[in-house]
Write a protein that holds these residues in place. Structure first.
Motif, PDB file in Angstrom:
ATOM      1  N   LEU A 142       0.825  -1.209   0.000  1.00 36.65           N
ATOM      2  CA  LEU A 142       0.000   0.000   0.000  1.00 36.65           C
ATOM      3  C   LEU A 142       0.860   1.261   0.000  1.00 36.65           C
ATOM      4  N   ALA A 143       2.008   1.232   0.684  1.00 39.71           N
ATOM      5  CA  ALA A 143       2.905   2.385   0.695  1.00 39.71           C
ATOM      6  C   ALA A 143       3.467   2.646  -0.699  1.00 39.71           C
ATOM      7  N   ARG A 144       3.871   1.584  -1.389  1.00 40.42           N
ATOM      8  CA  ARG A 144       4.391   1.763  -2.745  1.00 40.42           C
ATOM      9  C   ARG A 144       3.298   2.213  -3.700  1.00 40.42           C
ATOM     10  N   LEU A 145       2.091   1.716  -3.480  1.00 42.60           N
ATOM     11  CA  LEU A 145       0.969   2.150  -4.313  1.00 42.60           C
ATOM     12  C   LEU A 145       0.690   3.631  -4.110  1.00 42.60           C
ATOM     13  N   ALA A 146       0.743   4.102  -2.862  1.00 39.28           N
ATOM     14  CA  ALA A 146       0.499   5.511  -2.577  1.00 39.28           C
ATOM     15  C   ALA A 146       1.588   6.411  -3.157  1.00 39.28           C
ATOM     16  N   LEU A 147       2.827   5.922  -3.206  1.00 39.75           N
ATOM     17  CA  LEU A 147       3.937   6.721  -3.718  1.00 39.75           C
ATOM     18  C   LEU A 147       4.041   6.682  -5.232  1.00 39.75           C
ATOM     19  N   SER A 148       3.363   5.729  -5.865  1.00 37.41           N
ATOM     20  CA  SER A 148       3.464   5.582  -7.311  1.00 37.41           C
ATOM     21  C   SER A 148       2.840   6.779  -8.033  1.00 37.41           C
ATOM     22  N   PRO A 149       3.494   7.310  -9.068  1.00 39.73           N
ATOM     23  CA  PRO A 149       2.907   8.428  -9.820  1.00 39.73           C
ATOM     24  C   PRO A 149       1.707   8.021 -10.659  1.00 39.73           C
ATOM     25  N   ASP A 150       1.629   6.754 -11.034  1.00 34.46           N
ATOM     26  CA  ASP A 150       0.512   6.239 -11.823  1.00 34.46           C
ATOM     27  C   ASP A 150       0.037   4.946 -11.150  1.00 34.46           C
ATOM     28  N   ARG A 151      -0.981   5.059 -10.312  1.00 34.87           N
ATOM     29  CA  ARG A 151      -1.396   3.917  -9.512  1.00 34.87           C
ATOM     30  C   ARG A 151      -2.018   2.815 -10.351  1.00 34.87           C
ATOM     31  N   GLN A 152      -2.773   3.172 -11.371  1.00 39.08           N
ATOM     32  CA  GLN A 152      -3.358   2.142 -12.227  1.00 39.08           C
ATOM     33  C   GLN A 152      -2.275   1.356 -12.951  1.00 39.08           C
ATOM     34  N   ARG A 153      -1.275   2.055 -13.440  1.00 34.95           N
ATOM     35  CA  ARG A 153      -0.171   1.370 -14.114  1.00 34.95           C
ATOM     36  C   ARG A 153       0.624   0.526 -13.119  1.00 34.95           C
ATOM     37  N   PHE A 154       0.762   1.014 -11.887  1.00 36.16           N
ATOM     38  CA  PHE A 154       1.476   0.247 -10.862  1.00 36.16           C
ATOM     39  C   PHE A 154       0.775  -1.078 -10.604  1.00 36.16           C
ATOM     40  N   VAL A 155      -0.541  -1.055 -10.447  1.00 35.21           N
ATOM     41  CA  VAL A 155      -1.295  -2.286 -10.201  1.00 35.21           C
ATOM     42  C   VAL A 155      -1.206  -3.205 -11.401  1.00 35.21           C
ATOM     43  N   ARG A 156      -1.239  -2.628 -12.595  1.00 33.74           N
ATOM     44  CA  ARG A 156      -1.219  -3.445 -13.812  1.00 33.74           C
ATOM     45  C   ARG A 156       0.150  -4.072 -14.062  1.00 33.74           C
ATOM     46  N   THR A 157       1.220  -3.338 -13.815  1.00 33.72           N
ATOM     47  CA  THR A 157       2.553  -3.850 -14.107  1.00 33.72           C
ATOM     48  C   THR A 157       3.176  -4.588 -12.927  1.00 33.72           C
ATOM     49  N   ARG A 158       2.707  -4.319 -11.714  1.00 34.73           N
ATOM     50  CA  ARG A 158       3.247  -4.995 -10.525  1.00 34.73           C
ATOM     51  C   ARG A 158       2.246  -6.024 -10.007  1.00 34.73           C
ATOM     52  N   TRP A 159       1.683  -6.783 -10.918  1.00 35.14           N
ATOM     53  CA  TRP A 159       0.645  -7.745 -10.531  1.00 35.14           C
ATOM     54  C   TRP A 159       1.196  -8.846  -9.630  1.00 35.14           C
ATOM     55  N   LEU A 160       2.481  -9.179  -9.787  1.00 33.60           N
ATOM     56  CA  LEU A 160       3.064 -10.210  -8.934  1.00 33.60           C
ATOM     57  C   LEU A 160       3.109  -9.757  -7.482  1.00 33.60           C
ATOM     58  N   ASP A 161       3.384  -8.467  -7.268  1.00 33.96           N
ATOM     59  CA  ASP A 161       3.411  -7.939  -5.903  1.00 33.96           C
ATOM     60  C   ASP A 161       2.057  -8.104  -5.225  1.00 33.96           C
ATOM     61  N   LEU A 162       0.992  -7.801  -5.968  1.00 33.52           N
ATOM     62  CA  LEU A 162      -0.351  -7.939  -5.408  1.00 33.52           C
ATOM     63  C   LEU A 162      -0.700  -9.398  -5.179  1.00 33.52           C
ATOM     64  N   LEU A 163      -0.264 -10.265  -6.080  1.00 31.19           N
ATOM     65  CA  LEU A 163      -0.578 -11.691  -5.957  1.00 31.19           C
ATOM     66  C   LEU A 163       0.046 -12.288  -4.708  1.00 31.19           C
ATOM     67  N   VAL A 164       1.292 -11.911  -4.400  1.00 34.57           N
ATOM     68  CA  VAL A 164       1.935 -12.490  -3.226  1.00 34.57           C
ATOM     69  C   VAL A 164       1.400 -11.891  -1.926  1.00 34.57           C
ATOM     70  N   VAL A 165       0.743 -10.736  -2.018  1.00 30.50           N
ATOM     71  CA  VAL A 165       0.063 -10.208  -0.831  1.00 30.50           C
ATOM     72  C   VAL A 165      -1.187 -11.032  -0.546  1.00 30.50           C
ATOM     73  N   VAL A 166      -1.917 -11.379  -1.608  1.00 30.07           N
ATOM     74  CA  VAL A 166      -3.128 -12.182  -1.447  1.00 30.07           C
ATOM     75  C   VAL A 166      -2.782 -13.627  -1.089  1.00 30.07           C
ATOM     76  N   LEU A 167      -1.733 -14.161  -1.722  1.00 32.88           N
ATOM     77  CA  LEU A 167      -1.301 -15.543  -1.481  1.00 32.88           C
ATOM     78  C   LEU A 167       0.144 -15.525  -0.980  1.00 32.88           C
ATOM     79  N   PRO A 168       0.352 -15.366   0.318  1.00 30.55           N
ATOM     80  CA  PRO A 168       1.716 -15.217   0.843  1.00 30.55           C
ATOM     81  C   PRO A 168       2.614 -16.419   0.593  1.00 30.55           C
TER      82      PRO A 168
END
Length: 213
Positions: free
Chosen positions: A62-88
Motif C-alpha cells: 500500500l505504501a508503494r501504491l500511494a507513492l506511485s505516480p501512476d497507480r493504475q499502471r502500478f497495479v497493472r505492471t506490478r501484478w506479482l506484488d499484489l498476488l503475493v500479498v493475497v497468497l503469501p
C-alpha cells in the motif's frame, strides 16, 4: 523529489526489511506446520508472527501504491506484488527478487545474464517447492486416505510436481492440496524450463563461439 524518486527511495530502504520479513514468514509457517503438537502459547506466538509479517507485506504494498505516480499502471505492471500479498505462500518469488536487488545495490560483481536467470529461476523453484510442500503437508496430514503424512512425503511430491514427473506414489487428495499442486505444476514448468532452456542456450552460444574461433 518527485513521486518516482520517492518510490525508488522507499523500495531501496524497505528492501532489507522486506527480505527479513519474507524469511520470517516462511520460518513461522514452517514451524507451525512441522510442529503441530506445540503448546497453545507457542502456537499463538508463531501465529502472531505469521499475521504480523503478512501485515507488513500489505502495508509495504500500500505504501508503494500511494507513492506511485501512476497507480493504475502500478497495479497493472506490478501484478506479482499484489498476488503475493493475497497468497503469501508465493512470497518466495519476491524473496529471491528482493535478495537479487540488494546484491545489485551493493555493487557486487554481476553474473552473466544466463547465470542470473538460472540462479533466479532455480532458487524460486526451490523455495516455491518448499512452501508448497509445507502447504500440502498441512492439508494432507490429517486425512487418513492421503499418501502425504511426513515432510519427506511432501518434499518428494513437490519435486515430482515441479518437474512434472508424476510418479503417482504421493498425491494430494484434498481440494486445497490439489489446488496447490496444480499451481506448482504450472510454475514448475515455467521455472525449470527457464533453467534448462537458458543452460541449453548458453551451451549453444559457447559451442558456436568455439567453432568460430
Amino acid at each position: 523529489m518527485d513521486r518516482n524518486d520517492r518510490l525508488a527511495a522507499w523500495e531501496k530502504h524497505a528492501g532489507p526489511s522486506l527480505l527479513a520479513a519474507s524469511l520470517l514468514f516462511l520460518l513461522a509457517y514452517a514451524v507451525r506446520v512441522l510442529k503441530p503438537g506445540m503448546s497453545p502459547a507457542a502456537q499463538g506466538f508463531w501465529a502472531a508472527v505469521t499475521a504480523l509479517t503478512w501485515a507488513c507485506f500489505v502495508a509495504e504494498y500500500l505504501a508503494r501504491l500511494a507513492l506511485s505516480p501512476d497507480r493504475q499502471r502500478f497495479v497493472r505492471t506490478r501484478w506479482l506484488d499484489l498476488l503475493v500479498v493475497v497468497l503469501p505462500l508465493l512470497r518466495p518469488l519476491r524473496l529471491v527478487e528482493a535478495h537479487d536487488r540488494q546484491r545489485l545495490r551493493r555493487r557486487r560483481p554481476r553474473l552473466a545474464l544466463e547465470a542470473r536467470v538460472m540462479v533466479y529461476a532455480g532458487l524460486s523453484a526451490l523455495l516455491l517447492g518448499f512452501a508448497a510442500a509445507l502447504a500440502v503437508l498441512h492439508e494432507e496430514r490429517p486425512v487418513p486416505d492421503s499418501s502425504i503424512h511426513t515432510l519427506g512425503d511432501a518434499a518428494w511430491w513437490a519435486v515430482a510436481a515441479l518437474t512434472t514427473t508424476g510418479y503417482g506414489d504421493a498425491a494430494p487428495v484434498t481440494p486445497w492440496g490439489r489446488t496447490v499442486g496444480a499451481g506448482l505444476m504450472f510454475m514448475g514448468v515455467a521455472l525449470v524450463g527457464a533453467v534448462v532452456g537458458t543452460f541449453s542456450s548458453w551451451l549453444v552460444r559457447r559451442f558456436r563461439q568455439e567453432g568460430e574461433g
